[in-house]
Structure formats: structure tokens, C-alpha cells
Scaffold this motif. Structure first.
Motif, PDB file in Angstrom:
ATOM      1  N   GLY B  68       0.825  -1.213   0.000  1.00 10.90           N
ATOM      2  CA  GLY B  68       0.000   0.000   0.000  1.00 10.90           C
ATOM      3  C   GLY B  68       0.853   1.254   0.000  1.00 10.90           C
ATOM      4  N   ALA B  69       2.085   1.115   0.511  1.00  2.86           N
ATOM      5  CA  ALA B  69       3.003   2.255   0.544  1.00  2.86           C
ATOM      6  C   ALA B  69       3.874   2.301  -0.713  1.00  2.86           C
ATOM      7  CB  ALA B  69       3.879   2.191   1.795  1.00  2.86           C
ATOM      8  N   ALA B 196      -0.470   5.099  -4.126  1.00  2.00           N
ATOM      9  CA  ALA B 196       0.212   4.614  -2.924  1.00  2.00           C
ATOM     10  C   ALA B 196       0.141   5.626  -1.782  1.00  2.00           C
ATOM     11  CB  ALA B 196       1.669   4.295  -3.253  1.00  2.00           C
ATOM     12  N   THR B 197       0.120   5.111  -0.564  1.00  4.87           N
ATOM     13  CA  THR B 197       0.114   5.977   0.614  1.00  4.87           C
ATOM     14  C   THR B 197       1.557   6.266   1.002  1.00  4.87           C
ATOM     15  OG1 THR B 197       0.116   4.126   2.156  1.00  4.87           O
ATOM     16  CG2 THR B 197      -2.029   4.921   1.465  1.00  4.87           C
ATOM     17  N   VAL B 198       2.022   7.425   0.584  1.00  3.18           N
ATOM     18  CA  VAL B 198       3.411   7.818   0.844  1.00  3.18           C
ATOM     19  C   VAL B 198       3.476   9.157   1.575  1.00  3.18           C
ATOM     20  CG1 VAL B 198       4.249   6.559  -1.178  1.00  3.18           C
ATOM     21  CG2 VAL B 198       3.569   8.941  -1.427  1.00  3.18           C
ATOM     22  N   ASN B 207      -4.531   9.537  -0.144  1.00  2.00           N
ATOM     23  CA  ASN B 207      -4.721   8.219  -0.747  1.00  2.00           C
ATOM     24  C   ASN B 207      -5.129   7.242   0.351  1.00  2.00           C
ATOM     25  OD1 ASN B 207      -4.088   8.949  -3.348  1.00  2.00           O
ATOM     26  ND2 ASN B 207      -1.925   8.383  -3.190  1.00  2.00           N
ATOM     27  N   ILE B 208      -5.980   6.295  -0.007  1.00  2.00           N
ATOM     28  CA  ILE B 208      -6.482   5.347   0.996  1.00  2.00           C
ATOM     29  C   ILE B 208      -6.403   3.931   0.442  1.00  2.00           C
ATOM     30  CG2 ILE B 208      -8.489   4.637   2.352  1.00  2.00           C
ATOM     31  CD1 ILE B 208      -9.440   7.613   2.108  1.00  2.00           C
ATOM     32  N   ALA B 209      -5.766   3.028   1.195  1.00  2.00           N
ATOM     33  CA  ALA B 209      -5.773   1.607   0.847  1.00  2.00           C
ATOM     34  C   ALA B 209      -6.874   0.950   1.657  1.00  2.00           C
ATOM     35  CB  ALA B 209      -4.425   0.971   1.175  1.00  2.00           C
TER      36      ALA B 209
END
Ligand SMILES: Cc1ncc(C[n+]2csc(CCOP(=O)(O)OP(=O)(O)O)c2C)c(N)n1
Ligand code: SF4
Lengths: 248, 354
Positions: B68-69, B196-198, B207-209
Motif C-alpha cells: 500500500g506504501a 500509494a500511501t506515501v 490516498n487510501i488503501a
């Protein structure tokens, strides 16, 4: 005219789904304000749990991941190992953290993972309708302990923060409550310390927040705050259990 | 590059690093231990991170977080450990995150044994986790093929944003064979991971996973989207090999190392004047249905040869759809089928068909 109060940029404009009087909302705001005040909102990656705060990813105004029940610390570990320079946090309830997720929380502390956990202890499973949690107090009624929890049947309530404070990798451990304005201010200070501990690279930090669940406790919001003060704080004393400074 | 002699589990690790894998999260279990051991030694040299998790459950959730990242990430395990990972796998599929999962299969059920098996076929093709999801599953028959497929596995995972599984029976993990690490060009045009959640950097919306959709209409929409993706994978990614199909009186189907034993049996039968063809699925899902359209009219039946009590045989019945009778031959528990055993079964079937 001077601006006296402004909503923190750390929260989105989305209206929360929490019950009236639930203190999840206060805790969200404290975390969000701290992220904003530390200037790390753009660097923050949060992990939402399974529980009443499952939709936290819609409320925090930063990148978020939704974890499976209890696994937020493992998810956060994966994120932090990829982005060691980012600010990573989990937000978890007591069913999520103290029951199904015990292995993950113990080992995130054991590894000294540089993340921050906000642990919301309301002594009950809120989302699923008021079942007994490991943190439910003796005598407290729950839908799966209809006559009240007994020691014989379920043991004594688990004091997670005391347990985690024995682990070397847990650099900052503190229990706070959000039942009075003074305690809310102290809670915010502790949350800030915990994130600062992460920013300083000291290790794992966790803030246990004693919180209310008026709905499943079957009380008015005001009575719930009193019940927290009279029943939870005596068993779960508030205060710091570990800071990096006292380390050798 | 020249060929080097490597143990299967180490070749998997080397191929993954070469394919750009930077993160590995795992938990010890036989017969795949040499893989995490290799990664703990080699990944840091490649600028990556190896972490031994507290359990397979934690490992797969670390994979979720890392993927996710935005990272290229892998985990490996063997059957009981893969069983534990199933919750994480369905979350990864639901949140549309890419990763590669290696399963070096051992005998079950339960704690089972530590010898080679193929008894996780149903688990990997039907989805051991909840909900309507699929894994893209590769099942190489030798180390060279495994090494060649690894780049493809990571690329496909990123391209389709889906978990990909690399299945080897215990033999693939333990065997030593010469392998060559070839330079390959990706088949896929891989887009930036702008999901991606960065950290937003205060420059964009969060951003959301996530795999939660509380609104039933939204969840159905999500499922329809996933099914469209699986349909594309089905159309484009099925892989197989055929052998000796021409004039075959019977077509036997086997994957992984079992196919190597079957090939020997087919060659021996040929010397006796008995023509048996082979279809070897290289992807278990999507199952290579198209291969069965190449079966000649001379064929009187299908035989599934497995290191299990009969799991792929169900897919043969589905793909046959009444065109051929479907038979089964298998050994299990770590017992390996022998050419003689397979030949005996085929002679019995062909004799019976006369
Ligand atoms: C694997 C799994 N088991 C059970 C559940 C059901 N479930 C959803 S929330 C929850 C309890 C949450 O309670 P808590 O963590 O105390 O948070 P609260 O709702 O009180 O904030 C449970 C058991 C689930 N979603 N997944
Ligand atoms: S059920 Fe309890 S914990 Fe959940 S939102 Fe309502 S009051 Fe809060």
C-alpha cells in the motif's frame, strides 16, 4: 475580527458517524491537531482498525490504510519499513488491540518499531454491539456477559499499557483519559509526546486513551463520563508508564 | 550470464531481487526456510529490507502495508502458513494491492508433513479467503522456468494491482539445478503508483488503501470492477505447454514437478507404441482452457496426475464439459508418483477403452 477557533486541517470535512457523546470524536481531533501542530500532516500515514473507528480513514486528512481486525501494527510496520522518514500511526480499539491483535501489538513494541499507536479503551466492543472485551471491568455488563463480568469466568481485565511498558522497545507509554477538559489537555500533551518520540527515532510509542461508549454502556453521555472517572480510572490509573528519558 | 547451480529456494530469492523486490516479510516453515534465509542475507545488500515477522498473519499484513506504501514486496511460506495468510490475501485482493506470495507446498491436511505435495490446488485456485477474488497463480516445473517467471509475476502484480502466487511443490524448493538469470524486458507498461500511501506532502487529497464498502451498491460496483479485471487476466495470462498431443489416445494433465515424471512416463509409453499427450498448466489460475481445444479426435479421455487426492481433476471436468471422460491418478502425503505407477494407470485405462 480575530479568529478564536478553527477546525484543524488534520480532519476532513466529513461528518463522523459516531454516536452522540462518544469520545472517539475528541480523540480524533486531538490526534489531528497534534499532527498539524507538529507540521507532519503531509508526512503522516495512518492505519485504521476494525471497530467503531473503522472509517477513521475518511476523517483523518492524511494518507491512510485500512487494516484487518487487530493487524494495524503489522500494516504500520510494513509502511514504516518502506518509508522510515514518514510519520506512521495506528488508531485501534480495545477489542482490536487487546484481544485479536495482542501478538501484533506486543511485537511492534518488541521490535521497537518507530510508530505511534493511539489505543482507545472503552472497556467494550462498540461496533459489534456491546460484547465483553478483555478490558471490560469486573461486574460490568456486556451482551456476552449479561450478568456482569466475573473473575472466575473471564479473569481480571487486561492492563495492556502496563504490560507493554515492560518491553524495551516501547519507548513511550502513557495512559490518559478524555473525561474532563483538564484531562483532554493532558491527553493532547501525551499524544504530542508520543509523536515526538517517533520523530526523534526513540522507538515505539503508545497512548492508551480511556474513552466512553454511552450507547453500549446504556448511559447518557454525562453519566458515561462519570462512570469512566469512578470505575475505569481506579482500575486503569492515568499517567506516564515509560518515557525515553528514564532509559539508561 | 552463465548458468549457476542453485538450490530452488535460493534461486527464488535471487530471481525476486533481480525482479526488483525490495521488501520481504516472512515466518519460518519447512520446506521454504532457505528462501527467507537467503533474503535476510541478500536483500540488505540490494538496498532492501528483510524482516522476520511474529507470524504468517503479521507477515502478510506487513506485505499489505508495504504494498500500500508503493513497494515491490514479497512473502513466502508453506501450506499451513499460507492457510494462516488467507485473511491478509483477501484484504490485499480487495484493496487491489500488488504483491508476490510464494507457496512451497507440503502435504496436509493439518500439520501434515514436510515432503512435497500439490494438495493446495484448491486453496490457491478457489481462494482460501472470503469473497469473490482470484489470484494469478504460476506453477513452474523447474528452476529455470521459475526464475524466468519471477519478473513476470512482479510485473503482472503491479500491472493488474493484484496478489500473484508462485506455487512450487516441496521439490521445487529443495532441488538443485543450473539456472541462468536472463535479462528480460517487461511485457507490461507499468504506470506510476499514484495511488500509494506515501504521505500527501500537503499537495494532494489523501490516498487510501481499503477494502471496506459499507454501501451495498458500492461494494457490488467494486466486485464488478474486480471481475472485469479477472476477466482480462483470464484472457491474457493463461499459460501452458503441450507435449505429444498428436495422435494421442489419452491426454494426461499435470503441473509442477509432477509433469516431469509424467513426461518420462509418456516417453516410455511411446516406445511401447502407446501415444499419450500432455497438457501442462503453467498458470493454475487462469486455468489454460484453450489448450484443451487442441486435443485431437483420437483422444478417448483425460487423466489428471497430481500429488494430491484429486483436486485439479475438478477443473478437468469443468473444461471437458462432457467432451471426454475424466480420470484421476495421484499420490499424496509426500509420496511421489512414479513413472511406473502412472504407466500402470494409463495402460489400465487404455486397455479398458479398447
Ligand atoms: C476477523 C474479524 N473478527 C471479527 C470481526 C467483527 N468485529 C468488528 S469490530 C469488532 C470489535 C471492535 O471493538 P473495539 O476494538 O473495542 O472497538 P470499538 O468498536 O469499541 O471502538 C469485532 C469483533 C471482524 N470484522 N473481523
Ligand atoms: S457504539 Fe460506542 S464506541 Fe461506537 S460510536 Fe457509539 S458510543 Fe462510540
Amino acid at each position: 475580527m480575530a479568529v478564536v477557533f478553527q477546525k484543524t486541517k488534520g480532519l476532513t470535512d466529513k461528518q463522523t458517524h459516531y454516536c452522540p457523546g462518544c469520545t472517539h470524536g475528541i480523540i480524533h481531533r486531538l490526534v489531528a491537531e497534534v499532527l498539524e501542530e507538529l507540521g507532519v500532516l503531509g508526512e503522516a500515514i495512518g492505519v485504521a482498525p476494525v471497530g467503531c473507528s473503522v472509517l477513521a480513514y475518511e476523517y483523518f486528512n492524511c494518507d491512510m490504510q485500512e487494516a484487518s481486525h487487530g493487524r494495524a501494527p503489522a500494516v504500520a510496520t510494513g509502511i514504516k519499513r518502506v518509508h522510515p522518514d514518514k510519520v506512521v500511526f495506528t488508531y485501534q480499539g480495545d477489542g482490536d488491540l487487546a484481544s485479536i491483535g495482542t501478538a501484533e501489538i506486543v511485537h511492534v513494541a518488541h521490535r521497537g518499531e518507530k510508530i505511534t499507536t493511539i489505543f482507545v479503551n472503552n472497556a467494550i466492543y462498540g461496533m459489534t454491539g456491546g460484547q465483553m472485551a478483555p478490558t471490560t471491568l469486573i461486574g460490568q455488563r456486556a451482551t456476552t456477559a449479561p450478568l456482569g463480568r466475573t473473575v472466575e469466568h473471564s479473569g481480571m481485565p487486561l492492563r495492556v499499557s502496563e504490560m507493554l511498558a515492560t518491553i524495551n522497545g516501547a519507548a513511550y507509554v502513557e495512559r490518559v483519559a478524555v473525561n474532563t477538559p483538564a484531562n483532554v489537555r493532558k491527553a493532547k500533551k501525551a499524544i504530542k509526546n508520543a509523536f515526538q518520540c517517533q520523530l526523534d527515532g526513540k522507538g515505539f510509542s503508545i497512548i492508551e486513551v480511556l474513552s466512553t461508549c454511552p450507547t453500549n454502556w446504556g448511559m447518557t453521555p454525562i453519566d458515561a463520563l462519570k462512570w469512566l472517572e469512578n470505575n475505569m480510572i481506579p482500575y486503569y490509573p492515568i499517567g506516564n508508564l515509560r518515557t525515553p528519558e528514564v532509559e539508561e | 550470464m552463465a548458468k549457476i547451480l542453485m538450490k530452488g529456494n535460493e534461486a527464488i530469492g535471487a530471481a525476486a531481487i533481480k525482479a526488483g523486490c525490495k521488501y520481504f516479510f516472512g515466518y519460518p516453515i519447512t520446506p521454504q526456510n532457505e528462501l527467507p534465509e537467503y533474503m535476510s542475507r541478500e536483500l540488505p545488500k540490494a538496498g532492501g529490507v528483510f524482516l522476520q515477522a511474529e507470524s504468517e498473519v503479521a507477515a502478510i499484513n506487513m506485505v499489505y502495508g508495504a504494498s500500500g506504501a508503493g513497494a515491490r514486496v514479497m512473502t513466502s511460506s508453506s501450506s499451513p502458513g499460507i492457510a494462516l495468510k488467507q485473511e491478509g490475501i483477501t484484504y490485499i485482493a480487495g484493496a487491489e494491492l500488488p504483491c508476490v506470495i510464494v507457496n512451497i507446498v507440503r502435504g496436509g491436511p493439518g500439520l501434515g508433513g514436510i515432503q512435497p505435495a500439490q494438495s493446495d490446488y484448491n486453496q490457491v485456485t478457489r481462494g482460501g479467503g472470503n469473497g469473490d477474488y482470484k489470484l494469478l497463480v504460476y506453477a513452474p516445473a523447474n528452476l529455470q522456468e521459475m526464475v524466468d517467471l519471477m519478473q513476470e509475476a512482479f510485473d503482472a502484480a503491479d500491472y493488474y494491482r493484484t496478489p500473484v502466487m508462485m506455487v512450487g511443490d516441496g521439490m521445487i524448493g529443495q532441488i538443485m539445478e543450473p539456472v541462468e538469470f536472463k535479462e528480460s524486458v517487461s511485457r507490461f507498461e507499468l504506470p506510476e503508483k499514484d495511488w500509494a500511501t506515501v504521505g500527501t506532502g500537503n499537495k494532494r487529497k489523501p490516498n487510501i488503501a481499503n477494502s471496506l464498502f459499507l454501501d451495498p451498491a458500492e461494494l457490488e460496483k467494486h466486485n464488478v470492477k474486480l471481475q472485469e479485471k479477472y476477466a482480462t487476466i483470464k484472457a491474457n495470462e493463461a499459460r501452458y505447454e503441450t507435449y505429444n498431443l498428436e495422435n494421442a489416445q489419452l491426454v494426461a494433465v499435470a503441473y509442477g514437478t509432477t509433469s516431469r515424471i509424467l513426461r518420462n512416463a509418456i516417453n516410455e509409453l511411446k516406445e511401447k507404441g502407446i501415444e499419450v499427450g500432455m497438457i501442462r498448466p503453467i498458470t493454475l489460475w487462469p486455468f489454460p482452457e484453450e489448450a484443451f481445444d487442441q486435443i485431437p479426435a483420437s483422444c478417448k479421455g483425460l487423466l489428471s496426475v497430481e500429488m494430491s487426492m484429486g483436486q485439479m481433476v475438478d477443473d478437468l471436468k469443468i473444461v471437458s464439459n462432457g467432451r471426454w471422460p475424466v480420470y484421476f491418478y495421484g499420490r499424496s502425503g509426500g509420496m511421489i508418483p512414479t513413472p511406473a505407477g502412472i504407466i500402470g494407470k494409463i495402460e489400465e485405462l487404455i486397455g479398458g477403452a479398447k
